[in-house]
Scaffold this active site. Sequence first.
Site, PDB file in Angstrom:
ATOM      1  N   GLU A  94       0.821  -1.222   0.000  1.00  0.00           N
ATOM      2  CA  GLU A  94       0.000   0.000   0.000  1.00  0.00           C
ATOM      3  C   GLU A  94       0.851   1.266   0.000  1.00  0.00           C
ATOM      4  O   GLU A  94       0.396   2.311  -0.447  1.00  0.00           O
ATOM      5  CB  GLU A  94      -0.916   0.029   1.232  1.00  0.00           C
ATOM      6  CG  GLU A  94      -2.216  -0.715   1.031  1.00  0.00           C
ATOM      7  CD  GLU A  94      -3.200  -0.510   2.178  1.00  0.00           C
ATOM      8  OE1 GLU A  94      -2.886   0.178   3.163  1.00  0.00           O
ATOM      9  OE2 GLU A  94      -4.301  -1.066   2.084  1.00  0.00           O
ATOM     10  N   LYS A 146     -13.237   0.400  -2.435  1.00  0.00           N
ATOM     11  CA  LYS A 146     -14.338   0.562  -1.479  1.00  0.00           C
ATOM     12  C   LYS A 146     -15.506   1.306  -2.136  1.00  0.00           C
ATOM     13  O   LYS A 146     -16.658   0.908  -2.025  1.00  0.00           O
ATOM     14  CB  LYS A 146     -13.864   1.350  -0.246  1.00  0.00           C
ATOM     15  CG  LYS A 146     -12.919   0.580   0.667  1.00  0.00           C
ATOM     16  CD  LYS A 146     -12.608   1.406   1.912  1.00  0.00           C
ATOM     17  CE  LYS A 146     -11.575   0.731   2.793  1.00  0.00           C
ATOM     18  NZ  LYS A 146     -11.225   1.505   3.981  1.00  0.00           N
ATOM     19  N   HIS A 148       8.866 -26.377  -1.379  1.00  0.00           N
ATOM     20  CA  HIS A 148       8.394 -27.537  -2.140  1.00  0.00           C
ATOM     21  C   HIS A 148       7.279 -27.151  -3.104  1.00  0.00           C
ATOM     22  O   HIS A 148       6.611 -28.013  -3.656  1.00  0.00           O
ATOM     23  CB  HIS A 148       7.947 -28.636  -1.170  1.00  0.00           C
ATOM     24  CG  HIS A 148       9.063 -29.072  -0.279  1.00  0.00           C
ATOM     25  ND1 HIS A 148       9.846 -30.181  -0.544  1.00  0.00           N
ATOM     26  CD2 HIS A 148       9.583 -28.502   0.840  1.00  0.00           C
ATOM     27  CE1 HIS A 148      10.771 -30.290   0.401  1.00  0.00           C
ATOM     28  NE2 HIS A 148      10.637 -29.285   1.242  1.00  0.00           N
TER      29      HIS A 148
HETATM   30  O1  PA5 Z   1      -3.998   0.997   5.431  1.00  0.00           O
HETATM   31  C1  PA5 Z   1      -5.146   1.339   5.287  1.00  0.00           C
HETATM   32  O2  PA5 Z   1      -5.510   2.504   5.546  1.00  0.00           O
HETATM   33  C2  PA5 Z   1      -6.249   0.388   4.838  1.00  0.00           C
HETATM   34  O3  PA5 Z   1      -5.783  -0.836   4.462  1.00  0.00           O
HETATM   35  C3  PA5 Z   1      -7.227   0.252   5.980  1.00  0.00           C
HETATM   36  O4  PA5 Z   1      -6.553  -0.150   7.133  1.00  0.00           O
HETATM   37  C4  PA5 Z   1      -8.365  -0.724   5.688  1.00  0.00           C
HETATM   38  O5  PA5 Z   1      -8.938  -0.446   4.463  1.00  0.00           O
HETATM   39  C5  PA5 Z   1      -9.431  -0.605   6.788  1.00  0.00           C
HETATM   40  O6  PA5 Z   1      -9.938   0.682   6.865  1.00  0.00           O
HETATM   41  P1  PA5 Z   1     -10.792   1.177   8.092  1.00  0.00           P
HETATM   42  O7  PA5 Z   1      -9.936   1.136   9.307  1.00  0.00           O
HETATM   43  O8  PA5 Z   1     -11.184   2.578   7.739  1.00  0.00           O
HETATM   44  O9  PA5 Z   1     -11.974   0.270   8.215  1.00  0.00           O
END
Ligand code: PA5
Length: 442
Positions: A292, A430, A313
């Site tokens: 990310e 999302k 393996h």
């Molecule tokens: O790193 C990030 O911001 C995302 O991966 C979020 O952690 C994930 O989408 C969950 O989001 P939220 O905490 O708003 O539910």
Amino acid sequence: MTIPHDVVALDRTLFSKELNLQADALSSLARASFESLRTGNCPGREFTGWFDWPMTHGFALEQEIQTWAKSYKPNYDLVVVVGIGGSYLGAKSISDILLGPGDSVLNRSGKKIVFAGQNMSESALGDLLKLMELKSPVINVISKSGTTTEPGVAFRILKSAMERRYGKEVAAERIIATTDASKGALRKLAQESGFKTFIVPENVGGRYSVLTAVGLVPLALGGIDTKALLDGAHAAFEGFKKPELSGTAKVALEYAQCRTAAWNAGKVNEVITYPEPRMRNLVEWLKQLYGESDGKNGKGLLPVSLECTMDLHSLGQYLQEGPRSMMETFLAVENPRNSRERILVPELNHNTDELKYLENMGLDQINDAAMKATRVAHAKGGVPCLEIRTKDLSPASLGSLIAMYETSCAVGGLMLGVNPFDQPGVEAYKTSLFSLLGKPGY
Ligand code: PA5
């Protein structure tokens, strides 16, 4: 607690001569990127609250959370954490390492921590509902935005089950919400229902939030030494304040230089190889952290995981002889055992199974040899290999490791020229899901 500043070491001997030279040539860029992070002058500066977090807020928060957890009234033996991505992976990785995975036969603490809200599977949630019936559960629902579909749906279902069993009022005492201080549906719901709440800091993104209430609350409920975790992270962050970087702090920058050199040289994957099944989710956390943070503007190494020796393996063949498009980092542990009892290969008075040469060796010793042998074999096969070696998997060492990886990842992203703290691609998914399922306004 005094934590050494060299809990983590980096071995570059098998990274190839050319890549090591290119990595060294990036030291000024790494230092400048690090300084822009440290002084809050980098892209995404509004999300750098995690840097030096133990000192700025973490220690005070940890004390508050432990005091609350110790006097928490409901009797419970099951902590159900509802969250996805950065809202669960940090706690999951630490609890797997220190308590054993929630679904393992032997859970080492009296309390089990399990996780929900990472999928839309009816059967997975059905299994959890059955487990909850047999136990005395509490729920910690975690969402920074408060509107993410997977945890939102799972929480609605689990909350309804708790209310049917305990009644609304008692169920509310068994639910803790960790979310934004003022925004989002979860904050509103918590206020209306009277849940105990903790805050996800606005200036810390999900994947950098493990040492905030996001990680500390479930870990404290599970009986983990969260103070030691913060002590370890603090020791690493203190190392970054020295004019001359050494130990764990030096590893962070050098590792960022090596990854950037590999990317510049045309590598597209980083395989992260680890020796212990209970580290699987630590590497899942790393995959989120790097995937990310780096994966933007057509750039970034794709993090892939390889469990030693299981995946040798299966994926081992590809690593040895497939396209030379990857670098590999071995995440080794000097002393991985969580108990003093050793398991040795027994001595026999025959050699029918042809294993006499391994007699009296510990499994950890054989496993470490497998990690070393694999690194040599893959390097010979043309994969540039690094080793990050940590002393053990204690809470303090994990804290140092987390601080090292977060800083290294941020520095590497800045070196690539991306904002390592946003995740527009995740938001795109999302929004697209909201639209497909007919959420009003999308
Ligand atoms: O790193 C990030 O911001 C995302 O991966 C979020 O952690 C994930 O989408 C969950 O989001 P939220 O905490 O708003 O539910």
